[in-house]
Write a protein that holds these residues in place. Structure first.
Motif, mmCIF file in Angstrom:
data_model
loop_
_atom_site.group_PDB
_atom_site.id
_atom_site.type_symbol
_atom_site.label_atom_id
_atom_site.label_comp_id
_atom_site.label_asym_id
_atom_site.label_seq_id
_atom_site.Cartn_x
_atom_site.Cartn_y
_atom_site.Cartn_z
ATOM 1 N N UNK A 1 -16.006 4.354 -0.513
ATOM 2 C CA UNK A 1 -15.087 5.401 -0.106
ATOM 3 C C UNK A 1 -15.074 6.576 -1.060
ATOM 4 N N UNK A 2 -14.380 7.617 -0.632
ATOM 5 C CA UNK A 2 -14.312 8.851 -1.414
ATOM 6 C C UNK A 2 -15.123 9.935 -0.735
ATOM 7 N N UNK B 1 -3.380 4.128 1.902
ATOM 8 C CA UNK B 1 -2.553 3.804 0.739
ATOM 9 C C UNK B 1 -3.449 3.894 -0.492
ATOM 10 N N UNK B 2 -3.176 4.877 -1.355
ATOM 11 C CA UNK B 2 -4.130 5.177 -2.423
ATOM 12 C C UNK B 2 -3.567 4.902 -3.811
ATOM 13 N N UNK B 3 -4.423 4.377 -4.669
ATOM 14 C CA UNK B 3 -4.216 4.335 -6.111
ATOM 15 C C UNK B 3 -5.317 5.208 -6.704
ATOM 16 N N UNK B 4 -4.959 6.377 -7.206
ATOM 17 C CA UNK B 4 -5.957 7.353 -7.640
ATOM 18 C C UNK B 4 -6.744 6.919 -8.863
ATOM 19 N N UNK C 1 -14.085 5.968 -4.207
ATOM 20 C CA UNK C 1 -13.008 5.007 -4.006
ATOM 21 C C UNK C 1 -13.568 3.659 -3.573
ATOM 22 N N UNK C 2 -12.949 2.610 -4.060
ATOM 23 C CA UNK C 2 -13.168 1.275 -3.508
ATOM 24 C C UNK C 2 -12.230 1.161 -2.320
ATOM 25 N N UNK C 3 -12.789 1.118 -1.136
ATOM 26 C CA UNK C 3 -11.984 1.149 0.090
ATOM 27 C C UNK C 3 -11.906 -0.223 0.744
ATOM 28 N N UNK C 4 -10.745 -0.555 1.234
ATOM 29 C CA UNK C 4 -10.591 -1.702 2.128
ATOM 30 C C UNK C 4 -10.017 -1.191 3.445
ATOM 31 N N UNK C 5 -10.763 -1.403 4.521
ATOM 32 C CA UNK C 5 -10.347 -0.974 5.840
ATOM 33 C C UNK C 5 -9.761 -2.157 6.597
ATOM 34 N N UNK C 6 -8.527 -2.010 7.038
ATOM 35 C CA UNK C 6 -7.831 -3.056 7.790
ATOM 36 C C UNK C 6 -7.626 -2.564 9.216
ATOM 37 N N UNK C 7 -8.271 -3.219 10.168
ATOM 38 C CA UNK C 7 -8.191 -2.815 11.576
ATOM 39 C C UNK C 7 -7.040 -3.557 12.243
ATOM 40 N N UNK C 8 -6.035 -2.812 12.664
ATOM 41 C CA UNK C 8 -4.823 -3.401 13.232
ATOM 42 C C UNK C 8 -4.788 -3.090 14.725
ATOM 43 N N UNK D 1 -19.208 8.951 -14.230
ATOM 44 C CA UNK D 1 -18.329 8.767 -15.384
ATOM 45 C C UNK D 1 -17.537 7.467 -15.254
ATOM 46 N N UNK D 2 -17.660 6.596 -16.241
ATOM 47 C CA UNK D 2 -16.848 5.369 -16.265
ATOM 48 C C UNK D 2 -15.665 5.631 -17.190
ATOM 49 N N UNK D 3 -14.492 5.818 -16.578
ATOM 50 C CA UNK D 3 -13.320 6.294 -17.311
ATOM 51 C C UNK D 3 -12.154 5.318 -17.290
ATOM 52 N N UNK D 4 -12.415 4.064 -16.985
ATOM 53 C CA UNK D 4 -11.319 3.102 -17.021
ATOM 54 C C UNK D 4 -10.999 2.549 -15.667
ATOM 55 N N UNK D 5 -9.965 3.082 -15.037
ATOM 56 C CA UNK D 5 -9.458 2.499 -13.798
ATOM 57 C C UNK D 5 -10.120 3.122 -12.571
ATOM 58 N N UNK D 6 -10.572 2.265 -11.665
ATOM 59 C CA UNK D 6 -11.191 2.732 -10.434
ATOM 60 C C UNK D 6 -10.144 3.320 -9.496
ATOM 61 N N UNK D 7 -10.602 4.168 -8.569
ATOM 62 C CA UNK D 7 -9.759 4.687 -7.493
ATOM 63 C C UNK D 7 -9.878 3.733 -6.309
ATOM 64 N N UNK D 8 -8.745 3.345 -5.733
ATOM 65 C CA UNK D 8 -8.734 2.319 -4.689
ATOM 66 C C UNK D 8 -7.900 2.799 -3.501
ATOM 67 N N UNK D 9 -8.423 2.579 -2.300
ATOM 68 C CA UNK D 9 -7.691 2.910 -1.079
ATOM 69 C C UNK D 9 -7.642 1.702 -0.157
ATOM 70 N N UNK D 10 -6.465 1.429 0.383
ATOM 71 C CA UNK D 10 -6.331 0.492 1.491
ATOM 72 C C UNK D 10 -5.999 1.309 2.730
ATOM 73 N N UNK D 11 -6.912 1.310 3.700
ATOM 74 C CA UNK D 11 -6.747 2.119 4.905
ATOM 75 C C UNK D 11 -6.309 1.235 6.064
ATOM 76 N N UNK D 12 -5.154 1.551 6.643
ATOM 77 C CA UNK D 12 -4.642 0.840 7.809
ATOM 78 C C UNK D 12 -5.035 1.630 9.048
ATOM 79 N N UNK D 13 -5.865 1.040 9.899
ATOM 80 C CA UNK D 13 -6.358 1.726 11.095
ATOM 81 C C UNK D 13 -5.613 1.192 12.312
#
Length: 360
Positions: free
Chosen positions: A69-70, A139-142, A30-37, A115-127
């Motif tokens: 991530x992942x 918050x995930x986009x698989x 996953x391409x992760x973005x961690x947001x520290x709140x 495997x390069x299959x098109x769309x990446x998996x992306x997560x935005x993590x709210x901490x």
């Protein structure tokens, strides 16, 4: 085994050369973005509502960082940092592949089976702040992971799987359509030559709750899984499928104790060794065998990734034939070293040795 005997065994292990082995990890990156709140969920919700009422706007000064991530790729990082030869079979996009190569530029892993299959998996993590701990909402986009299954594997992949010492599969729920079929196919081929150990950490099964019974019958209750790694929620979810009376005990026990009771239920019904990791202790159960070891008390600097680091330590200890107590202590130490690292890096062997010298 006494704590002193365990300490001596673990110190000898760290000072000696680890036994070499080859591990395959699958299937998520996953391409992760961690947001520290720095607020609790109620206060943050009020702030968001205020911004929405005025038709939009910004909340400034919120720390954010892009991360690797992942489950599979993080276990790969943790294993490789400890000197293990690891090859990921994960799916992503072309840009995701470049991100993997960037993240691992100083850590040797094989990338030939990505495997390069098109769309990446992306997560935005709210901490969020949550009393004395941190809690995360992901918050995930698989992306392509949702459709990943046996048809995405070729004979080169299966040859790698058959010749590995450990085949480790993660994130059943993320493989939305074919997760059970993927586990069946991968573990079947892993067992074809008889030398491979299979390691399964399904991650949170809640998104596919209606399919957990099918997973239980077709995978978890079979002899194709050697080690089943679980946290508290996962253990309770699966055990509840096997014992309808389990929930009655929940009101009498604390959360961790209830998870341990659930692990005992699982150990009665599945042939795999149950390895439970919680915030308070980790445990291993196989038949009537039961061993538990407390976790290390450290300043926790992040809310995600502890389970992945723990799995790496658990696999390393298992392959090197450590006693159950020392294997669990090693896994706890790898997780604690990662959680308390200011830079969020998985520990090298040297860093792990320093941690153990000061904490046991």
């Amino acid at each position: 085994m006494t704590p002193l005997e365990c300490k001596k065994e673990l110190q000898r292990f760290i000072e000696e050369k680890f036994r070499d082995f080859k591990a395959v990890v699958m299937p998520d990156f996953f391409l992760d973005r961690l947001i520290s709140i720095e607020w609790g969920t109620d206060q943050f919700s009020d702030l968001i509502s205020d911004v929405a009422k005025r038709k939009g706007g910004s909340l400034d000064g919120i720390p954010q960082v892009d991360l690797r991530g992942g489950n599979a790729i993080n276990v790969a990082s943790a294993l490789a940092s400890l000197g293990v030869m690891v090859t990921p079979i994960v799916c992503t996009s072309e840009s995701g592949l470049q991100q993997i190569k960037y993240h691992f530029k100083n850590i040797p892993i094989g990338t030939a089976h990505i495997k390069t299959l098109g769309k990446a998996s992306i997560t935005t993590a709210l901490e969020f702040k949550n009393k004395d701990e941190k809690a995360n909402v992901m918050l995930r986009d698989l992306g392509a992971l949702a459709d990943f299954g046996p048809d995405n594997l070729d004979e080169r992949d299966y040859s790698l799987i058959e010749n590995a010492d450990y085949v480790c599969l993660f994130n059943w729920a993320g493989t939305l359509k074919f997760g059970t079929e993927l586990a069946q196919a991968v573990f079947e081929r892993a067992k074809r030559r008889g030398k491979c150990k299979t390691y399964y950490d399904t991650a949170d099964p809640t998104p596919k709750a209606k399919e957990t019974s099918n997973l239980m019958e077709k995978v978890l209750k079979t002899d194709k899984v050697d080690i089943l790694s679980l946290n508290e929620n996962e253990t309770i979810t699966y055990a509840s499928l096997l014992d309808s009376d389990l929930k009655e005990k929940q009101t009498r026990l604390g959360f961790a104790e209830f998870a341990m009771e659930a692990a005992r239920v699982l150990a009665k019904f599945v042939s795999a060794r149950i390895d439970l990791h919680t915030t308070e202790f980790s445990a291993t159960l196989k038949g009537k065998l039961e061993v538990a070891v407390p976790t290390f008390r450290v300043k926790v600097l992040r809310a995600t990734g502890a389970g992945d680091a723990w799995n790496a330590g658990n696999i390393l200890g298992d392959h090197n034939g450590l006693s159950d107590e020392c294997r669990l202590m090693l896994a706890n130490a790898v997780a604690a070293t990662y959680l308390s690292d200011p830079d969020g890096l998985h520990p090298t062997r040297e860093k792990l040795a320093r941690f153990l010298r000061t904490h046991i």
